[in-house]
Design an enzyme around this catalytic site. Structure first.
Site, PDB file in Angstrom:
ATOM      1  N   ALA A   7       0.804  -1.217   0.000  1.00 47.76           N
ATOM      2  CA  ALA A   7       0.000   0.000   0.000  1.00 47.76           C
ATOM      3  C   ALA A   7       0.841   1.273   0.000  1.00 47.76           C
ATOM      4  O   ALA A   7       0.401   2.314  -0.494  1.00 47.76           O
ATOM      5  CB  ALA A   7      -0.939  -0.006   1.209  1.00 47.76           C
ATOM      6  N   ASP A  89      -5.598  -1.634  -6.601  1.00 49.54           N
ATOM      7  CA  ASP A  89      -5.980  -0.398  -7.287  1.00 49.54           C
ATOM      8  C   ASP A  89      -5.678  -0.383  -8.786  1.00 49.54           C
ATOM      9  O   ASP A  89      -6.086   0.539  -9.493  1.00 49.54           O
ATOM     10  CB  ASP A  89      -5.319   0.812  -6.608  1.00 49.54           C
ATOM     11  N   HIS A 106      -3.827  -9.983  -4.071  1.00 49.36           N
ATOM     12  CA  HIS A 106      -5.080  -9.766  -3.349  1.00 49.36           C
ATOM     13  C   HIS A 106      -6.232  -9.366  -4.256  1.00 49.36           C
ATOM     14  O   HIS A 106      -7.259  -8.881  -3.784  1.00 49.36           O
ATOM     15  CB  HIS A 106      -4.865  -8.727  -2.251  1.00 49.36           C
ATOM     16  N   CYS A 117     -21.633 -18.349  -7.445  1.00 49.30           N
ATOM     17  CA  CYS A 117     -21.415 -18.924  -8.782  1.00 49.30           C
ATOM     18  C   CYS A 117     -20.146 -18.424  -9.455  1.00 49.30           C
ATOM     19  O   CYS A 117     -19.865 -18.800 -10.599  1.00 49.30           O
ATOM     20  CB  CYS A 117     -22.625 -18.660  -9.673  1.00 49.30           C
ATOM     21  N   CYS A 139     -26.163 -11.059  -7.176  1.00 49.27           N
ATOM     22  CA  CYS A 139     -25.628 -11.527  -8.453  1.00 49.27           C
ATOM     23  C   CYS A 139     -26.740 -11.550  -9.504  1.00 49.27           C
ATOM     24  O   CYS A 139     -27.815 -12.098  -9.252  1.00 49.27           O
ATOM     25  CB  CYS A 139     -25.028 -12.921  -8.274  1.00 49.27           C
ATOM     26  N   THR A 180       5.582  -2.057   1.788  1.00 54.93           N
ATOM     27  CA  THR A 180       4.818  -3.098   2.453  1.00 54.93           C
ATOM     28  C   THR A 180       5.370  -3.350   3.842  1.00 54.93           C
ATOM     29  O   THR A 180       6.600  -3.351   4.035  1.00 54.93           O
ATOM     30  CB  THR A 180       4.806  -4.409   1.634  1.00 54.93           C
ATOM     31  N   ASN A 205      10.647   1.025   2.701  1.00 54.66           N
ATOM     32  CA  ASN A 205       9.390   1.210   3.423  1.00 54.66           C
ATOM     33  C   ASN A 205       9.565   2.315   4.452  1.00 54.66           C
ATOM     34  O   ASN A 205      10.663   2.512   4.995  1.00 54.66           O
ATOM     35  CB  ASN A 205       8.982  -0.092   4.124  1.00 54.66           C
ATOM     36  N   ILE A 223       8.888   7.026  -0.697  1.00 52.33           N
ATOM     37  CA  ILE A 223       8.975   6.121  -1.841  1.00 52.33           C
ATOM     38  C   ILE A 223       8.904   6.867  -3.174  1.00 52.33           C
ATOM     39  O   ILE A 223       9.605   6.509  -4.132  1.00 52.33           O
ATOM     40  CB  ILE A 223       7.864   5.063  -1.744  1.00 52.33           C
TER      41      ILE A 223
END
EC number: 2.3.1.286
Length: 239
Positions: A7, A89, A106, A117, A139, A180, A205, A223
């Site tokens: 993230a 995302d 994920h 289904c 659904c 992370t 990080n 980052i």
């Protein structure tokens, strides 16, 4: 080289992380409990809240930032074997990363799935039903419960996706973990798989991670600025 992103790489795009000082679950611990698949399936109120939250999710307005674009540069330089992400995302693909290199551990927020289904539906189609007044849209094929096509607490990762991530971790010379906390398994364990296979480990990080003592290099800098600099360094070294 294989890269794992969490993230923290998307916070500069306006998507909050989960466990950082301003993280979603740091500020609201109950939100993590409500993210479990059991509570989602059992409680219509949680499902209604979840659909309202999806309408306003920051991912719909988010744009790739300099860190996402840096990984595209790494790919174009021929240095990227796989891009494993814990994020839902799709900002890596929007930045220009080849979809076949992106391993979405994920899942993705951009699709909905039926838990009965397995029907997959583009998320905008389901959100349009929510906007039209359906608080918990069933659904369209079987009437079952729908959710985002993401992994909730209590759900196992899809075996083929996990296998692809393990292969990428075990077959690289350098494993780079970006943004992370390395506390969620099995994603965090990919660092150990890479180390056991003889790869070097680099961690970038904002906060310390459990794997810092085993890394060849740890970068605790923003980052958005640090990753483009590291990528340039790696590309220059490969020339």
């Amino acid at each position: 080289m294989s890269v794992l992103t969490g993230a923290g790489i998307s916070t500069d795009s306006g998507i909050p992380d989960f466990r950082g000082p301003q993280g979603v679950w740091t500020k609201n611990p109950s939100a993590a409990a409500n993210a479990s698949i059991d509570r989602y399936l059992a409680d219509p109120g949680i499902r209604r809240d979840s659909w309202r939250a999806r309408l306003d999710h920051p991912a719909w307005q988010a744009r790739p930032n300099a860190a996402h674009l840096a990984l595209v540069d790494l790919e174009r330089a021929g240095l990227l074997r796989a891009l494993i992400t814990q994020n839902i995302d799709e900002l890596h693909q929007r930045a220009g990363s080849a979809p076949e290199l992106v391993i979405e551990l994920h899942g993705t927020l951009h699709r909905a799935e039926c838990v009965s289904c397995d029907l997959i539906t583009p998320m905008p189609e389901v959100l349009a039903r929510v906007t039209a007044g359906e608080e918990d849209p069933p659904c369209p094929r079987c009437g079952g419960i729908q959710k985002s096509n993401t992994i909730s607490f209590g759900q196992a990762l899809k075996p083929d996706v996990l296998d692809a991530a393990l292969t990428a971790a075990r077959s690289c010379e350098l494993f780079l973990a970006v943004g992370t906390s390395l506390t969620v398994h099995p994603a965090a364990g990919l660092c150990g798989e890479a180390l056991d296979a003889g790869a070097k480990l680099v961690i970038m990080n904002a906060e310390p991670t459990p794997y810092d003592p085993f890394a060849d290099r740890v970068i605790n800098e923003p980052i958005g600025a640090a990753l483009p600099g590291l990528v340039k360094e790696l590309i220059d070294a490969a020339r």
